[in-house]
Write an enzyme that holds these catalytic residues in place. Structure first.
Site, PDB file in Angstrom:
ATOM      1  N   GLY A 159      13.394  82.993 -66.708  1.00 54.08           N
ATOM      2  CA  GLY A 159      13.031  84.404 -66.686  1.00 54.08           C
ATOM      3  C   GLY A 159      11.565  84.644 -66.918  1.00 54.08           C
TER       4      GLY A 159
ATOM      5  N   ASP B 174      15.755  77.935 -72.875  1.00 52.49           N
ATOM      6  CA  ASP B 174      15.133  79.072 -73.546  1.00 52.49           C
ATOM      7  C   ASP B 174      15.304  80.278 -72.636  1.00 52.49           C
ATOM      8  OD1 ASP B 174      13.296  80.189 -75.675  1.00 52.49           O
ATOM      9  OD2 ASP B 174      12.010  80.511 -73.929  1.00 52.49           O
TER      10      ASP B 174
ATOM     11  N   ASP C 191      14.484  83.831 -71.499  1.00 54.88           N
ATOM     12  CA  ASP C 191      13.384  84.792 -71.633  1.00 54.88           C
ATOM     13  C   ASP C 191      13.726  86.086 -70.896  1.00 54.88           C
ATOM     14  OD1 ASP C 191      12.200  82.550 -72.741  1.00 54.88           O
ATOM     15  OD2 ASP C 191      10.218  83.087 -72.012  1.00 54.88           O
TER      16      ASP C 191
ATOM     17  N   GLU D 212      13.141  89.387 -71.130  1.00 52.83           N
ATOM     18  CA  GLU D 212      12.180  90.126 -71.936  1.00 52.83           C
ATOM     19  C   GLU D 212      12.346  91.636 -71.887  1.00 52.83           C
ATOM     20  OE1 GLU D 212       8.143  88.905 -71.549  1.00 52.83           O
ATOM     21  OE2 GLU D 212       8.630  86.759 -71.640  1.00 52.83           O
TER      22      GLU D 212
ATOM     23  N   THR E 177       5.346  87.742 -81.402  1.00 58.81           N
ATOM     24  CA  THR E 177       4.609  88.594 -82.343  1.00 58.81           C
ATOM     25  C   THR E 177       3.139  88.674 -81.929  1.00 58.81           C
ATOM     26  OG1 THR E 177       4.663  86.602 -83.732  1.00 58.81           O
ATOM     27  CG2 THR E 177       6.075  88.435 -84.380  1.00 58.81           C
ATOM     28  N   TYR E 178       2.935  89.249 -80.760  1.00 55.40           N
ATOM     29  CA  TYR E 178       1.593  89.445 -80.214  1.00 55.40           C
ATOM     30  C   TYR E 178       1.659  90.529 -79.147  1.00 55.40           C
ATOM     31  CZ  TYR E 178       3.706  85.579 -77.493  1.00 55.40           C
ATOM     32  OH  TYR E 178       4.575  84.759 -76.807  1.00 55.40           O
TER      33      TYR E 178
ATOM     34  N   TRP F  34       1.817  80.815 -77.004  1.00 54.71           N
ATOM     35  CA  TRP F  34       1.643  81.028 -75.562  1.00 54.71           C
ATOM     36  C   TRP F  34       0.131  81.029 -75.321  1.00 54.71           C
ATOM     37  CZ3 TRP F  34       4.800  81.527 -71.335  1.00 54.71           C
ATOM     38  CH2 TRP F  34       4.140  81.832 -70.127  1.00 54.71           C
TER      39      TRP F  34
END
Length: 426
Positions: free
Chosen positions: A141, A195, A197, A199, A261-262, A404
């Site tokens: 994703g 994983d 993703d 989002e 967390t960004y 990332w």
């Protein structure tokens, strides 16, 4: 041959040189992008830096989910396709058919025509041989390629088919033939898990997101054969995205959450005001109606029922910025005329920012830094900021840290090395 003990000895040497001892737990990971090959980034550089010896996982980004001719939704591969704004792109050549020369491969061997596995997948396999502690997950994703998750997760039958297709491609490794590469089992053993993703879940996706992850967990466990396959998810840390999900429920299927967390502020607000993009704590002076921070995101998920030891804190290896910023307060919380110029509008990789050697300003309350030069404002993490976050993770019993993305670090992998502090013993 390097053994598991020698890999952890190398990690210990890195941390001991920085003045601390190695802790027994704590995930340290990063996203490795398919397209980083275009920027001359090679996993060989990561390996030779020494940082790889201290990492516990990498996530390969991204693979896509497609609407198929039969009306179903499945993982697919075997060709290259441009995005064209439709979220239908594919990087199959980068994945397993690009032939790396000897001087750019992890183990110094050149890919050959006709070998089942080449490309990034082969480089990941080589890296795992050198670092047995390293787990590799495949990300499905992402921000642009999550188009069909909602439809694919809508029914029990569609969830089962979607999950089965992804496991068949990436864990069983049954890749379509492409330029002489691929075939049954070609990528078997490269990936240790998935994983997810997704989002941008919407109002109608709350239950189905949980059910989709439960289906992934069920099929991964059935595949096991004595091996535990990892299941993680990259999740936006803001309340706006969390409201359409049930973290307490879906986290039960996950080994951990890669919490993004960004991107708290950025030049999508082209006229500003400027602000921090990944600050550890909030600043009442920011003027934000809903202040965002790493801490507020973590606390939000804990209050929602996610165990602290399933939260991995994300850090950016890139800066966010604006131009045409006024000089008051060294540009902080000021209006702007537009996005700063970088590798994309309003963003620049850490390697490029660090090379400019601009004077940083460190905010003692938020634990974030910024630079201001000739009307251009950048906010980003440097090694000091990352070490502050590592201490936060350790003292609160969180699962670890991730970044990332790997290719945006500097040549010395300064940010990646700073992340290893999360494994430092108290």
């Amino acid at each position: 041959m390097r053994t598991r003990l020698s890999c952890w000895a190398a990690a210990a040497a890195l941390l001991t040189a920085a003045g601390g001892a190695v802790a027994a737990e704590g995930q340290v990971g990063s996203y490795f992008t398919a397209w980083s090959v275009e920027k001359e980034f090679r996993l060989k550089q990561f390996d030779q830096s020494g940082a790889a010896a201290g990492f516990t996982y990498l996530v390969y980004a991204f693979e896509n989910v497609y609407k198929m001719p039969d009306g179903g939704y499945r993982c697919d591969s075997g060709r290259d396709a441009p995005d064209a704004g439709q979220g239908a792109g594919m990087y199959a050549t980068y994945d397993y058919a690009r032939r790396f020369a000897a001087d750019e491969s992890v183990d110094g061997s050149a890919d050959r025509a006709g070998q089942p596995l080449a490309g990034n997948f082969h480089q990941l396999a080589q890296l795992k041989k050198r670092h047995p502690q390293l787990k590799v997950l495949v990300a499905l994703g992402g921000g642009e390629w999550s188009r069909w998750f909602s439809a694919g997760a809508a029914t029990a039958a569609s969830r089962k088919a979607l999950v089965a297709s992804c496991i068949d491609l990436y864990l069983r490794g049954n890749l379509p033939l492409l330029d002489g590469h691929g075939g049954p089992g070609a990528a078997a053993g490269v990936f240790d898990g998935i994983d997810l993703d997704w989002e941008h879940p919407g109002p109608g996706d709350k239950a189905n997101l949980t059910l989709l992850l439960e289906e992934f967990r069920r099929q991964l466990d059935a595949l096991g054969g004595g091996k535990h396959y990892l299941l993680t998810s990259a999740v936006n840390s803001t309340d706006e995205k969390m409201q359409y999900t049930d973290p307490a429920a879906y986290s039960r299927s996950l080994d951990w959450i890669n919490l993004m967390t960004y991107d708290f502020h950025g030049a999508w607000s082209a006229k500003g005001p400027t602000g921090f993009q990944s600050n550890l704590y909030s600043d009442p002076a920011s003027g934000d109606a809903s202040p965002r921070s790493v801490d507020s995101g973590v606390q939000r998920f804990i209050k929602a029922g996610v165990p602290a030891n399933k939260i991995v804190v994300g850090v950016p290896f890139y800066a966010r910025g604006w131009r045409g910023v006024g000089a008051s307060n060294n540009g902080l919380y000021q209006p702007a005329t537009g996005p700063a110029h970088g590798f994309e509008e309003g963003a620049e990789q850490y390697a490029t920012i660090a090379a400019k050697k601009l004077t940083p300003f460190y905010h003692p309350l938020t634990r974030q830094l910024w630079t201001f030069d000739n009307g251009t404002f950048w906010t980003y993490d440097d090694p000091r900021v990352i070490r502050d976050k590592a201490e936060y993770v350790r003292t609160r019993g969180l699962a670890g840290m991730m970044s990332w993305a790997l290719d945006q670090d500097d040549a010395a992998f300064s940010l990646s090395r700073a992340m290893l502090d999360v494994r430092r013993a108290p």
